[in-house]
Design a protein around this motif. Structure first.
Motif, PDB file in Angstrom:
ATOM      1  N   GLY A 168      -6.034 -12.392  -2.243  1.00  0.00           N
ATOM      2  CA  GLY A 168      -7.428 -12.010  -2.001  1.00  0.00           C
ATOM      3  C   GLY A 168      -7.539 -10.717  -1.208  1.00  0.00           C
ATOM      4  O   GLY A 168      -8.422  -9.894  -1.463  1.00  0.00           O
ATOM      5  N   PHE A 169      -6.636 -10.525  -0.258  1.00  0.00           N
ATOM      6  CA  PHE A 169      -6.663  -9.301   0.537  1.00  0.00           C
ATOM      7  C   PHE A 169      -6.395  -8.084  -0.326  1.00  0.00           C
ATOM      8  O   PHE A 169      -7.129  -7.085  -0.266  1.00  0.00           O
ATOM      9  CB  PHE A 169      -5.630  -9.392   1.661  1.00  0.00           C
ATOM     10  CG  PHE A 169      -5.531  -8.134   2.478  1.00  0.00           C
ATOM     11  CD1 PHE A 169      -6.461  -7.874   3.472  1.00  0.00           C
ATOM     12  CD2 PHE A 169      -4.529  -7.207   2.242  1.00  0.00           C
ATOM     13  CE1 PHE A 169      -6.391  -6.706   4.222  1.00  0.00           C
ATOM     14  CE2 PHE A 169      -4.447  -6.042   2.975  1.00  0.00           C
ATOM     15  CZ  PHE A 169      -5.373  -5.786   3.976  1.00  0.00           C
ATOM     16  N   TYR A 170      -5.360  -8.143  -1.149  1.00  0.00           N
ATOM     17  CA  TYR A 170      -5.026  -6.975  -1.973  1.00  0.00           C
ATOM     18  C   TYR A 170      -6.072  -6.730  -3.049  1.00  0.00           C
ATOM     19  O   TYR A 170      -6.327  -5.585  -3.427  1.00  0.00           O
ATOM     20  CB  TYR A 170      -3.640  -7.154  -2.586  1.00  0.00           C
ATOM     21  CG  TYR A 170      -2.532  -7.008  -1.570  1.00  0.00           C
ATOM     22  CD1 TYR A 170      -2.473  -5.903  -0.724  1.00  0.00           C
ATOM     23  CD2 TYR A 170      -1.548  -7.985  -1.424  1.00  0.00           C
ATOM     24  CE1 TYR A 170      -1.477  -5.769   0.223  1.00  0.00           C
ATOM     25  CE2 TYR A 170      -0.544  -7.861  -0.478  1.00  0.00           C
ATOM     26  CZ  TYR A 170      -0.519  -6.743   0.347  1.00  0.00           C
ATOM     27  OH  TYR A 170       0.476  -6.614   1.293  1.00  0.00           O
ATOM     28  N   ALA A 171      -6.709  -7.796  -3.538  1.00  0.00           N
ATOM     29  CA  ALA A 171      -7.792  -7.617  -4.503  1.00  0.00           C
ATOM     30  C   ALA A 171      -8.957  -6.876  -3.864  1.00  0.00           C
ATOM     31  O   ALA A 171      -9.554  -5.973  -4.469  1.00  0.00           O
ATOM     32  CB  ALA A 171      -8.251  -8.976  -5.046  1.00  0.00           C
ATOM     33  N   ALA A 172      -9.302  -7.238  -2.607  1.00  0.00           N
ATOM     34  CA  ALA A 172     -10.379  -6.544  -1.896  1.00  0.00           C
ATOM     35  C   ALA A 172     -10.000  -5.095  -1.620  1.00  0.00           C
ATOM     36  O   ALA A 172     -10.828  -4.184  -1.740  1.00  0.00           O
ATOM     37  CB  ALA A 172     -10.681  -7.272  -0.587  1.00  0.00           C
ATOM     38  N   LEU A 173      -8.754  -4.874  -1.287  1.00  0.00           N
ATOM     39  CA  LEU A 173      -8.290  -3.519  -0.973  1.00  0.00           C
ATOM     40  C   LEU A 173      -8.368  -2.603  -2.189  1.00  0.00           C
ATOM     41  O   LEU A 173      -8.662  -1.403  -2.060  1.00  0.00           O
ATOM     42  CB  LEU A 173      -6.849  -3.585  -0.457  1.00  0.00           C
ATOM     43  CG  LEU A 173      -6.186  -2.278  -0.029  1.00  0.00           C
ATOM     44  CD1 LEU A 173      -6.936  -1.635   1.129  1.00  0.00           C
ATOM     45  CD2 LEU A 173      -4.731  -2.536   0.354  1.00  0.00           C
ATOM     46  N   LYS A 174      -8.144  -3.159  -3.375  1.00  0.00           N
ATOM     47  CA  LYS A 174      -8.098  -2.348  -4.595  1.00  0.00           C
ATOM     48  C   LYS A 174      -9.442  -2.269  -5.309  1.00  0.00           C
ATOM     49  O   LYS A 174      -9.533  -1.695  -6.400  1.00  0.00           O
ATOM     50  CB  LYS A 174      -7.042  -2.915  -5.538  1.00  0.00           C
ATOM     51  CG  LYS A 174      -5.625  -2.775  -4.988  1.00  0.00           C
ATOM     52  CD  LYS A 174      -4.603  -3.439  -5.899  1.00  0.00           C
ATOM     53  CE  LYS A 174      -3.198  -3.319  -5.310  1.00  0.00           C
ATOM     54  NZ  LYS A 174      -2.185  -4.000  -6.153  1.00  0.00           N
ATOM     55  N   SER A 175     -10.499  -2.802  -4.705  1.00  0.00           N
ATOM     56  CA  SER A 175     -11.811  -2.738  -5.342  1.00  0.00           C
ATOM     57  C   SER A 175     -12.277  -1.287  -5.413  1.00  0.00           C
ATOM     58  O   SER A 175     -11.882  -0.447  -4.596  1.00  0.00           O
ATOM     59  CB  SER A 175     -12.825  -3.575  -4.556  1.00  0.00           C
ATOM     60  OG  SER A 175     -13.054  -3.005  -3.285  1.00  0.00           O
ATOM     61  N   PRO A 176     -13.114  -0.942  -6.396  1.00  0.00           N
ATOM     62  CA  PRO A 176     -13.537   0.455  -6.549  1.00  0.00           C
ATOM     63  C   PRO A 176     -14.419   0.961  -5.408  1.00  0.00           C
ATOM     64  O   PRO A 176     -14.529   2.173  -5.197  1.00  0.00           O
ATOM     65  CB  PRO A 176     -14.302   0.442  -7.876  1.00  0.00           C
ATOM     66  CG  PRO A 176     -14.725  -0.986  -8.079  1.00  0.00           C
ATOM     67  CD  PRO A 176     -13.647  -1.800  -7.467  1.00  0.00           C
ATOM     68  N   GLN A 177     -15.049   0.068  -4.664  1.00  0.00           N
ATOM     69  CA  GLN A 177     -15.884   0.472  -3.542  1.00  0.00           C
ATOM     70  C   GLN A 177     -15.051   0.737  -2.291  1.00  0.00           C
ATOM     71  O   GLN A 177     -13.947   0.227  -2.140  1.00  0.00           O
ATOM     72  CB  GLN A 177     -16.909  -0.620  -3.223  1.00  0.00           C
ATOM     73  CG  GLN A 177     -17.995  -0.802  -4.263  1.00  0.00           C
ATOM     74  CD  GLN A 177     -18.932  -1.921  -3.850  1.00  0.00           C
ATOM     75  OE1 GLN A 177     -18.574  -3.094  -3.898  1.00  0.00           O
ATOM     76  NE2 GLN A 177     -20.132  -1.554  -3.427  1.00  0.00           N
ATOM     77  N   ASP A 178     -15.615   1.547  -1.389  1.00  0.00           N
ATOM     78  CA  ASP A 178     -15.015   1.663  -0.064  1.00  0.00           C
ATOM     79  C   ASP A 178     -15.035   0.278   0.589  1.00  0.00           C
ATOM     80  O   ASP A 178     -15.938  -0.526   0.350  1.00  0.00           O
ATOM     81  CB  ASP A 178     -15.798   2.656   0.793  1.00  0.00           C
ATOM     82  CG  ASP A 178     -15.628   4.087   0.332  1.00  0.00           C
ATOM     83  OD1 ASP A 178     -14.788   4.332  -0.555  1.00  0.00           O
ATOM     84  OD2 ASP A 178     -16.339   4.966   0.838  1.00  0.00           O
ATOM     85  N   VAL A 179     -14.049   0.029   1.429  1.00  0.00           N
ATOM     86  CA  VAL A 179     -13.894  -1.320   1.959  1.00  0.00           C
ATOM     87  C   VAL A 179     -13.645  -1.264   3.462  1.00  0.00           C
ATOM     88  O   VAL A 179     -13.058  -0.303   3.978  1.00  0.00           O
ATOM     89  CB  VAL A 179     -12.730  -2.057   1.244  1.00  0.00           C
ATOM     90  CG1 VAL A 179     -11.403  -1.356   1.501  1.00  0.00           C
ATOM     91  CG2 VAL A 179     -12.655  -3.525   1.646  1.00  0.00           C
ATOM     92  N   ALA A 180     -14.121  -2.294   4.156  1.00  0.00           N
ATOM     93  CA  ALA A 180     -13.890  -2.417   5.599  1.00  0.00           C
ATOM     94  C   ALA A 180     -13.481  -3.849   5.910  1.00  0.00           C
ATOM     95  O   ALA A 180     -14.079  -4.803   5.402  1.00  0.00           O
ATOM     96  CB  ALA A 180     -15.148  -2.053   6.379  1.00  0.00           C
ATOM     97  N   PHE A 181     -12.447  -3.986   6.755  1.00  0.00           N
ATOM     98  CA  PHE A 181     -11.958  -5.288   7.182  1.00  0.00           C
ATOM     99  C   PHE A 181     -12.240  -5.456   8.672  1.00  0.00           C
ATOM    100  O   PHE A 181     -11.864  -4.598   9.487  1.00  0.00           O
ATOM    101  CB  PHE A 181     -10.458  -5.410   6.932  1.00  0.00           C
ATOM    102  CG  PHE A 181     -10.065  -5.264   5.482  1.00  0.00           C
ATOM    103  CD1 PHE A 181     -10.289  -6.294   4.581  1.00  0.00           C
ATOM    104  CD2 PHE A 181      -9.481  -4.090   5.023  1.00  0.00           C
ATOM    105  CE1 PHE A 181      -9.932  -6.158   3.245  1.00  0.00           C
ATOM    106  CE2 PHE A 181      -9.120  -3.947   3.699  1.00  0.00           C
ATOM    107  CZ  PHE A 181      -9.345  -4.976   2.797  1.00  0.00           C
ATOM    108  N   GLY A 182     -12.901  -6.546   9.033  1.00  0.00           N
ATOM    109  CA  GLY A 182     -13.129  -6.855  10.434  1.00  0.00           C
ATOM    110  C   GLY A 182     -11.936  -7.612  10.993  1.00  0.00           C
ATOM    111  O   GLY A 182     -11.576  -8.677  10.487  1.00  0.00           O
TER     112      GLY A 182
END
Length: 327
Positions: A168-182
């Motif tokens: 799930g983490f790598y899927a979120a990281l590779k999404s086309p949108q800019d991403v932020a992790f709290g």
């Protein structure tokens, strides 16, 4: 060896645990494990062992004693977090320190950068190991007395069983949108930055000031870290800073909890209940003391170990009490 609880001048217990034993030379020694300092006017322990720099292990107090012992990375984290100079002694992350006639061995626990367990022997050859919190127990040796944690040690609590959701983490990281992790600035933020770099991402990572300072001090391979306002496509910020980032970003909390407004991705810094049980089975001690955290989990983990045939107690079961006046 005698595990005991220390009382302060007001009659209340100091956090966590103390142990008395005789060194190989036969000298009586006392070590405090992840505990606050004794006031200078009272007799001092021989050492304060600081396993890592999270606040519930009280390094902010112990770091001011010349009797404290921790690793260099734990020292760096304490100094950044608390704006104080460390006054104690440094130990390697996988080595020896000869302190007061006691040869102390350190073992990495992979909970935070610089976190270690401390091991030593008494005059009778009894092997004692104090772990702090543990993420990976593969470096920990067998021992006779194990002093350990139970953050997720309740075998009846389903929330104490989990796996890191790396997919799930790598899927979120590779999404086309800019991403932020709290992620919490110490420990969690460094783990997330390391995962991002291990994924092959080489661009800048946006961070808030405290997270950035800690990560630059603790990670040799952190890569380019920039301000959270710099418009980076990937960001790792303190949980409270997520709201300050642009609305178009995909935002996630790196936690096992589900009470945040943003979706959660579980990346833990601890062993779960199965991992803690396996750790004890692999180390195979004769006696176990569970000293952390507060609440019911230490007692339930100790009771579970009893059913597995181990002689185990939790901190609340320890009736040996010493006040400052009689140290």
């Amino acid at each position: 060896m005698m595990p005991y609880r220390q009382k302060n001048a007001r009659g209340s217990f100091k956090p966590h645990l103390a142990v008395k034993f005789r060194s190989e030379e036969g000298n009586l020694r006392s070590f405090f494990i992840d505990s606050t300092r004794v006031a200078a006017k009272y007799p001092q322990p021989d050492a304060y062992l600081i396993t890592h720099a999270h606040s519930d292990h009280h390094g902010s107090s112990a770091m001011l004693s010349e009797c404290s012992i921790c690793t260099e990375k734990t020292m760096n984290a304490l100094e950044v977090r608390h704006s104080r100079n460390f006054k104690g002694n440094l130990a390697g992350e996988n080595g020896f320190i000869d302190y007061g006639g006691v040869k102390i061995r350190t073992y990495p626990t992979h909970h935070t950068d610089g976190s270690v367990a401390f091991g030593w022997e008494n005059e009778n050859g009894m092997r004692i190991l104090a772990t702090g919190d543990v993420k990976d127990a593969s470096n920990l040796p067998s021992c006779d007395v194990l002093i350990t944690e139970a953050n997720y040690g309740d075998p009846a609590d389903l929330s104490c069983y989990f796996e890191d959701d790396l997919e799930g983490f790598y899927a979120a990281l590779k999404s086309p949108q800019d991403v932020a992790f709290g992620a919490y600035p110490f420990g969690k933020a460094q783990r997330v930055v390391r995962l991002i770099r291990q994924s092959g991402y080489e661009g800048p990572i946006g961070m808030d000031d405290k997270s950035q300072e800690l990560t630059q001090n603790l990670l040799e391979d952190a890569g380019e870290l920039v301000s959270m306002d710099a418009g980076a496509g990937v960001n790792v910020v303190s949980p409270g800073k997520l709201e300050e980032l642009p609305l178009y970003m995909s935002k996630y909390m790196i936690t096992g909890r589900r009470d945040h407004r943003f979706p959660s991705i579980n990346i833990s810094d601890h062993l779960d209940a199965s991992g803690l049980e396996k750790m004890v089975l692999d180390i195979d001690p004769e006696f176990v003391v569970v000293y952390h955290p507060a609440g019911h989990r230490p007692s339930r983990f100790a009771c579970h170990l009893n059913t597995l045939g181990y002689d185990a107690v939790c901190l609340a079961d320890i009736n040996n009490v010493v006040s400052n006046e009689f140290m």
